[in-house]
Every structure is written in structure tokens, then in C-alpha cells.
Design a protein around this motif. Sequence first.
Motif, PDB file in Angstrom:
ATOM      1  N   ALA A   7     -11.408 124.247 -13.283  1.00 32.86           N
ATOM      2  CA  ALA A   7     -11.404 123.141 -14.228  1.00 32.86           C
ATOM      3  C   ALA A   7     -12.828 122.715 -14.520  1.00 32.86           C
ATOM      4  CB  ALA A   7     -10.632 121.969 -13.656  1.00 32.86           C
ATOM      5  N   LEU A   8     -13.020 122.312 -15.755  1.00 29.13           N
ATOM      6  CA  LEU A   8     -14.341 121.864 -16.162  1.00 29.13           C
ATOM      7  C   LEU A   8     -14.378 120.340 -16.123  1.00 29.13           C
ATOM      8  CD1 LEU A   8     -17.035 122.882 -17.618  1.00 29.13           C
ATOM      9  CD2 LEU A   8     -15.868 122.278 -19.741  1.00 29.13           C
ATOM     10  N   ASP A   9     -15.458 119.776 -15.611  1.00 26.76           N
ATOM     11  CA  ASP A   9     -15.582 118.321 -15.681  1.00 26.76           C
ATOM     12  C   ASP A   9     -16.976 117.993 -16.180  1.00 26.76           C
ATOM     13  OD1 ASP A   9     -17.158 118.900 -13.571  1.00 26.76           O
ATOM     14  OD2 ASP A   9     -16.425 117.281 -12.284  1.00 26.76           O
ATOM     15  N   HIS A  10     -17.242 116.719 -16.322  1.00 24.89           N
ATOM     16  CA  HIS A  10     -18.544 116.305 -16.843  1.00 24.89           C
ATOM     17  C   HIS A  10     -19.222 115.390 -15.847  1.00 24.89           C
ATOM     18  CE1 HIS A  10     -16.197 117.409 -20.437  1.00 24.89           C
ATOM     19  NE2 HIS A  10     -17.313 118.099 -20.646  1.00 24.89           N
ATOM     20  N   LYS A  11     -20.468 115.747 -15.523  1.00 22.85           N
ATOM     21  CA  LYS A  11     -21.229 114.985 -14.537  1.00 22.85           C
ATOM     22  C   LYS A  11     -22.348 114.216 -15.215  1.00 22.85           C
ATOM     23  CE  LYS A  11     -19.386 116.745 -10.695  1.00 22.85           C
ATOM     24  NZ  LYS A  11     -18.682 115.905  -9.737  1.00 22.85           N
ATOM     25  N   CYS A  12     -22.686 113.066 -14.620  1.00 20.43           N
ATOM     26  CA  CYS A  12     -23.781 112.260 -15.155  1.00 20.43           C
ATOM     27  C   CYS A  12     -25.114 113.006 -14.925  1.00 20.43           C
ATOM     28  CB  CYS A  12     -23.798 110.909 -14.442  1.00 20.43           C
ATOM     29  SG  CYS A  12     -25.233 109.906 -14.876  1.00 20.43           S
ATOM     30  N   PRO A  13     -25.906 113.186 -15.972  1.00 18.97           N
ATOM     31  CA  PRO A  13     -27.204 113.862 -15.798  1.00 18.97           C
ATOM     32  C   PRO A  13     -28.127 113.094 -14.868  1.00 18.97           C
ATOM     33  CG  PRO A  13     -26.594 113.737 -18.113  1.00 18.97           C
ATOM     34  CD  PRO A  13     -25.639 112.867 -17.377  1.00 18.97           C
ATOM     35  N   ASN A  14     -27.882 111.779 -14.676  1.00 18.42           N
ATOM     36  CA  ASN A  14     -28.761 110.978 -13.810  1.00 18.42           C
ATOM     37  C   ASN A  14     -28.350 111.056 -12.346  1.00 18.42           C
ATOM     38  OD1 ASN A  14     -30.154 110.172 -16.030  1.00 18.42           O
ATOM     39  ND2 ASN A  14     -29.103 108.207 -16.228  1.00 18.42           N
ATOM     40  N   CYS A  15     -27.053 110.732 -12.079  1.00 12.72           N
ATOM     41  CA  CYS A  15     -26.633 110.576 -10.686  1.00 12.72           C
ATOM     42  C   CYS A  15     -25.561 111.568 -10.252  1.00 12.72           C
ATOM     43  CB  CYS A  15     -26.157 109.146 -10.441  1.00 12.72           C
ATOM     44  SG  CYS A  15     -24.653 108.753 -11.338  1.00 12.72           S
ATOM     45  N   GLY A  16     -25.034 112.326 -11.158  1.00 10.89           N
ATOM     46  CA  GLY A  16     -24.033 113.329 -10.790  1.00 10.89           C
ATOM     47  C   GLY A  16     -22.618 112.799 -10.703  1.00 10.89           C
ATOM     48  N   SER A  17     -22.420 111.492 -10.954  1.00 11.77           N
ATOM     49  CA  SER A  17     -21.051 110.947 -10.952  1.00 11.77           C
ATOM     50  C   SER A  17     -20.328 111.385 -12.220  1.00 11.77           C
ATOM     51  CB  SER A  17     -21.101 109.416 -10.898  1.00 11.77           C
ATOM     52  OG  SER A  17     -21.756 109.008  -9.738  1.00 11.77           O
ATOM     53  N   LYS A  18     -19.015 111.164 -12.188  1.00 15.59           N
ATOM     54  CA  LYS A  18     -18.275 111.589 -13.376  1.00 15.59           C
ATOM     55  C   LYS A  18     -18.589 110.656 -14.553  1.00 15.59           C
ATOM     56  CE  LYS A  18     -14.096 108.910 -12.680  1.00 15.59           C
ATOM     57  NZ  LYS A  18     -12.647 108.877 -12.798  1.00 15.59           N
ATOM     58  N   ILE A  19     -18.589 111.230 -15.746  1.00 12.62           N
ATOM     59  CA  ILE A  19     -18.814 110.439 -16.969  1.00 12.62           C
ATOM     60  C   ILE A  19     -17.646 110.678 -17.917  1.00 12.62           C
ATOM     61  CG2 ILE A  19     -21.329 110.289 -16.864  1.00 12.62           C
ATOM     62  CD1 ILE A  19     -21.403 112.664 -18.831  1.00 12.62           C
ATOM     63  N   ILE A  20     -17.367 109.648 -18.712  1.00  9.71           N
ATOM     64  CA  ILE A  20     -16.269 109.804 -19.692  1.00  9.71           C
ATOM     65  C   ILE A  20     -16.729 109.330 -21.058  1.00  9.71           C
ATOM     66  CG2 ILE A  20     -14.347 109.645 -18.050  1.00  9.71           C
ATOM     67  CD1 ILE A  20     -14.122 106.668 -18.970  1.00  9.71           C
ATOM     68  N   PHE A  21     -16.020 109.844 -22.090  1.00  3.89           N
ATOM     69  CA  PHE A  21     -16.320 109.432 -23.469  1.00  3.89           C
ATOM     70  C   PHE A  21     -15.728 108.037 -23.693  1.00  3.89           C
ATOM     71  CE2 PHE A  21     -15.346 109.209 -28.035  1.00  3.89           C
ATOM     72  CZ  PHE A  21     -16.602 109.501 -28.560  1.00  3.89           C
ATOM     73  N   VAL A  22     -16.545 107.159 -24.251  1.00  2.23           N
ATOM     74  CA  VAL A  22     -16.083 105.776 -24.477  1.00  2.23           C
ATOM     75  C   VAL A  22     -15.817 105.567 -25.982  1.00  2.23           C
ATOM     76  CG1 VAL A  22     -16.610 103.329 -24.191  1.00  2.23           C
ATOM     77  CG2 VAL A  22     -17.479 104.996 -22.549  1.00  2.23           C
ATOM     78  N   PRO A  23     -14.532 105.448 -26.390  1.00  2.00           N
ATOM     79  CA  PRO A  23     -14.223 105.200 -27.801  1.00  2.00           C
ATOM     80  C   PRO A  23     -14.866 103.883 -28.228  1.00  2.00           C
ATOM     81  CG  PRO A  23     -12.239 105.712 -26.567  1.00  2.00           C
ATOM     82  CD  PRO A  23     -13.313 105.481 -25.572  1.00  2.00           C
ATOM     83  N   GLY A  24     -15.252 103.763 -29.430  1.00  3.58           N
ATOM     84  CA  GLY A  24     -15.904 102.544 -29.909  1.00  3.58           C
ATOM     85  C   GLY A  24     -17.413 102.658 -29.736  1.00  3.58           C
TER      86      GLY A  24
END
Lengths: 305, 357
Positions: free
Chosen positions: B8-25
Motif C-alpha cells: 500500500a502506498l501512503d503519504h509521509k510529511c516531508p518534515n517529520c515523516g508523520s502521515k499527511i492528508i489532503f485538506v478540502p477547502g
Amino acid sequence: MKKIIIFIISFLLCIFPIFASEYDSEGYERNETNNYGVNKKWKVKDDNLNNIINTPYVDVSKKIYDYADIFNEEDENELKSLIDGFISETGLDFALVSVNLPYTNDEDYNYTYDFYDYNDFGLNNKSYGGVLFFINVYENNRIYISSVFGEAQLYVNEENNDVILDNLFDYFKGGTYKEGVISYIHQFKNYYDRGYDEDAYYIDENGSLKKNYSLPYAGGIISGALVSLLSMLGLVKKNKMVTKASNANDYLVSSSIEYLNKTDNLVSTITTHHIITSDVSSVGGSSHSGFGSSGGGHISGGRNF
Amino acid sequence: MSKSRERALDHKCPNCGSKIIFVPGLGKWKCDNCKGEFDLETLKKFNNASSEENNKSEEIIEDINYIEYHCKNCGAEIIADENTASTFCVYCGNTAILKSKLSGKFAPSKIIPFKKTKDEALEAFKNISKGKPLTPKFFNKQENIEKISGVYIPFWLFSIESEGNINVHATRVHTWVSGNTEYTKTDTFNVNRDGKMKYERIPVDGSKRFNDDLMTSIEPFDYKEMVDYNHAYLSGFLAEKYDVSDKDSEIIAKKRADETTKKTLLDSVKGYTSTILKDSKITNNIENVEYVLLPVWMVNVKYNDKFYTYAMNAQSGEFIGDTPISKGKVVLFSILIFLAVALLIVLFTYLIYKGGA
């Protein structure tokens, strides 16, 4: 003895002018002392005084006032007999008036109202119930009018009056006035014999025909149910938001619409025609309710012939 | 039943490596840990978003019923059905995108990112009773919501050139009076209209899982906001791959175009007293097909042991779904309306009577 005879003659000579003053060439004279001949409840006021003074003051027992002289003596006798029979059977009064006057239709109508209201017709009835049949034979505007007053309106309403008037047209057009009047009396009597719905109508204090108020049960129930059903369907539809898309209107590129062929070929032409028949009831005035200058109500209608 | 193992592919924060999500708005990706915000270009730079190349790389998908994959974040084994392209790890909540489901022939060309937030979808559900007095009193309570999910739904967009002709029987009636005679002239015409027109991007839902009528009810989407597809947009949302082919879907698009072409041609027949469509022939040619993902908030509601599904166009905010009807309210409103109308009629007739009197 001689003194007594002279006294009696002198007395008679003194009071004769009093009698004479109450009669004009056609009837009585209207003056202030006899309340201008108005013995009904109608008020004599500035705005109707002229109408009252200009209305012939007649002996109501005669019933037939043939000023136009369209009936011979024999006709009058026959009609009088029928009218008397009508009055005794119905309790309603009756007046037959013929004139030869250069009146408009409105003036003819007003003449009938005033003639009935400002004479003692129908005085024995609570609402002065009776009927006046009027014929004006003035050659440029010949008309016959049926005006119905007081309790008589309970039997002959606007619709019935129009039916009667239409049935009389051929008699008057053909100049057979006596037969026309006889037919009128018979037709009116027929409606009288049918009676009326006592719960539905009444005559008010002004002599106008009024409908009694009755709760509109059927109308209320049907309308209520219908509106309720339609409203519910509308409200239920509001909850059904999912619809099937059947067109692509939102995605049509309007600038792309190009017509390659537009032809409109005439295949056939049909022309039909029909003759517009004139409605006899519209000439002379359909029956209507109204008030005369006295304030009294009536139903009235007429036909030009 | 067969299985396949995928990463599975996920997305990591380029700064801290935590997960990041797309924020609508916001229109960006956000890290809950370090509060960093990133646009698509930044994510691409840190190799944390897909590129055009890897989207188009061909991968063979086996005919499978479900897929077992491992969460990249916690290593847990998670099962998803064969059409799921993006989901969440039930253990750590990490977004898991099954890249292979959206690659190759399943790679969408475009995507409209989510614009409306979950809170807006919740608010829309709470307002579902507005203007709908027959809705049960407590139906729109948040407790009744079983699940609310932001889903990218696969759509086929068909661009069509439509050509057609119609044959119409039309009459023009003219009436006039001369003297005491009324004349009526009826001219009968044989009317033909040939024409062509274009349709751009008629959407057809490419997933069997979603109710087609529900999906068409939330139309239209504004395609001006459509961008090139990137896996990164899926973070924080579910996604589906199509299971209805473009060939199967084009029938629906053609049928819709057919109706509008016929109506457009018929609307050009003007100046007649009456028109009757006698015959029509429409030909629709597909000019272009695009496979795209469109954003929808799906709200599943359970009320009185029955399930109700709502869909919100996550771009326009259009919130659609059939709402239950309270029998008690139907009876109450029927009686109230009946009594009100009946009373009005009584009042009206009485006023007329009094006026006449």
C-alpha cells in the motif's frame, strides 16, 4: 228644506275639487298631503321625488294600463279575467302596462320599477309581491319587460324570467300582444305551481331575493380532501430527491448546434366557416337583480322586438 | 477465491515523516504532527506523490475477489475488495492507496479534488429536514449516521457528436370573422429538421457499487476545476476503480444525448399552433472518453432499522438522497390541511354570502 238642499249642493261643490285634485286624466294626483301617493314603506326623498311625481298615480284595481292602446276592449276583458284569476290563485299582484314612449331601454326599466313601487301594487303582501309586465311599442325601440317584485321572486328567479322572456319573443315579434301576455301569465303560473325551496331563499326587508347561508358540506369536504391529497403528494415528492437523468442538457455545447436542413412544406389548407347566431336573450337585457329609485329590490329582464 | 499481495502506498510529511492528508477547502496537504502544509509540487519534489510516468506504467491485475495488503505505517495486514483503490488502515488510521488499482488501464486521467469538508457534509445532513415537513423528527440527528466517507468515484466522461433528423406534423390555425360568419383556416405542414451538435463530458458512473440515479442526481460537476490525476489527492479519502467499462457506460451517455438532440431539433419548430413528432433518427458518435475520479461524500444513515444513503457533490455541495416519511406526520398534515381548506371555504362562502346580503 230649500236651505238644506242649498247647503248640500254647496257642500258637494266645496268638496268636489278635493276629489278632483286626487285624480288626473289617468288616475290620481300626487301631492305632499297624500305623501305623493306613496303608501308603501319607501321614503320620499329629494333624490327620488322627481321619479315619484313623474310616475302615473293609478287605480291599482284596474290592473291593465293600456296607454299605447294595443288592446281592444274585448282583449282587455279577457286579460283582466286571467289576471284576476292569477291574483286570486297566487296571492301575487299583477300589472300590465303598455306605452308608446321614446325611451331607451334603461328608461323603460326604470319606468316599470317606479310604476310598481310608487303605486299600491302588492300592498297586501309583506314584501309587496307581484309582477309587472311592460310593453313599449315605440317603433324605434320596441321592448317587453318582465319585472318581478317581492315574494314573486321566490318563484321566478333571473334564470326562469329569461326562459319566459325568450318564449314570448315570437308573439311580440309577430304583433300578437294579447297572446304574448296570456302566455306570460300561464308560464309565470307554472313556475308558481312548482313552488320554491323555503330553506334556500328568502326576501329581505328591501324586497330583494336573498339566498340563505348553508354550510358548504360537499364543497368543503371535496376541496379539503383534494387540496390535502395534492399537498401531500407535493410534500412526499420533496423527500424523494433522487431522480433519473434522462437528458444531457447541461453538457450540450450550444455554439455547436448547426441546422443542416430546415424545411416546412405546406401539405394542405382547409377553411371552414359557421354562421354566428345572435342570442336573442342578449338583446334587451338578460334578467338581473337590482333596486329601483325607491330602494326596493326586484328581478327584471326584457327583450327588444 | 484468490488472493494477491500488494504494497500500500501512503503519504509521509516531508518534515517529520508523520502521515499527511489532503485538506478540502485548503486545497493542500497538511501534517497533523508538525502542522506543515504542502502543495502538490512540494510533495512531488520529496518523491511523496505520483508522477505522470508511474501513473501510466502498465500493471497486470489478476482476477481476484479480495486483496491482502500491508500497511506501510504499522505493518498490519488489511483486506480490501478488488475494487477498492484507496482505503484506511483500521489499526493506525493511515491512508492506504492501492496504487495498482489506479494504474495502467485503471489510471484516471483527471481528478476533481475535494472542495467540501466532512463537516460541511455533516451540516448538509443536519439540514436535510429543511423544507421537508414530513421527515421524521429525529431523523437528521448525527447519531443516526452509521458512516460518512469521502469517496473518489470513478466516472466516464463522454464527448459526443450527435446528428439527427426529425419529421413533424404541424398545423397553423387562423380564425377571423366577416359579417356574421366565422372562418377557420387550418394549414397543415410537413416539417423536417436536420442538425448536428456536440456534447462535452457527459458523466456516467463507472462503479456498480453506487446507485446510478443517486450519482446523476448530484450532477453537474464543474470540469474547469478538474486537474491531472495524482495519487496524492487520494490521501484522506476512499477511492474506487471502475468495474463498468466505457463500452458498457456509453449506452447511458448516448441515450441522454439522444433525448436532448431530439428536443433541441423539436424546439426549432416554431410558429405553429400544434406540433406532433412523427419520426426521428439520431446518431451519436463518441468523440472522446475520459476516465476521471470525482469527489463525493457518501453518508450512510440507519434509522428505525432501515438504511438510507446520501451523496454530496464534494465540489458543489449538492446533497441528495431520499428521506423517510413519517406516517404520523402524513396523517397530521393531511388532517390539518383538510381542516384549514374546509374552514377557508366556509369562511369564504360566508363572506360572499354576507357581501351579497
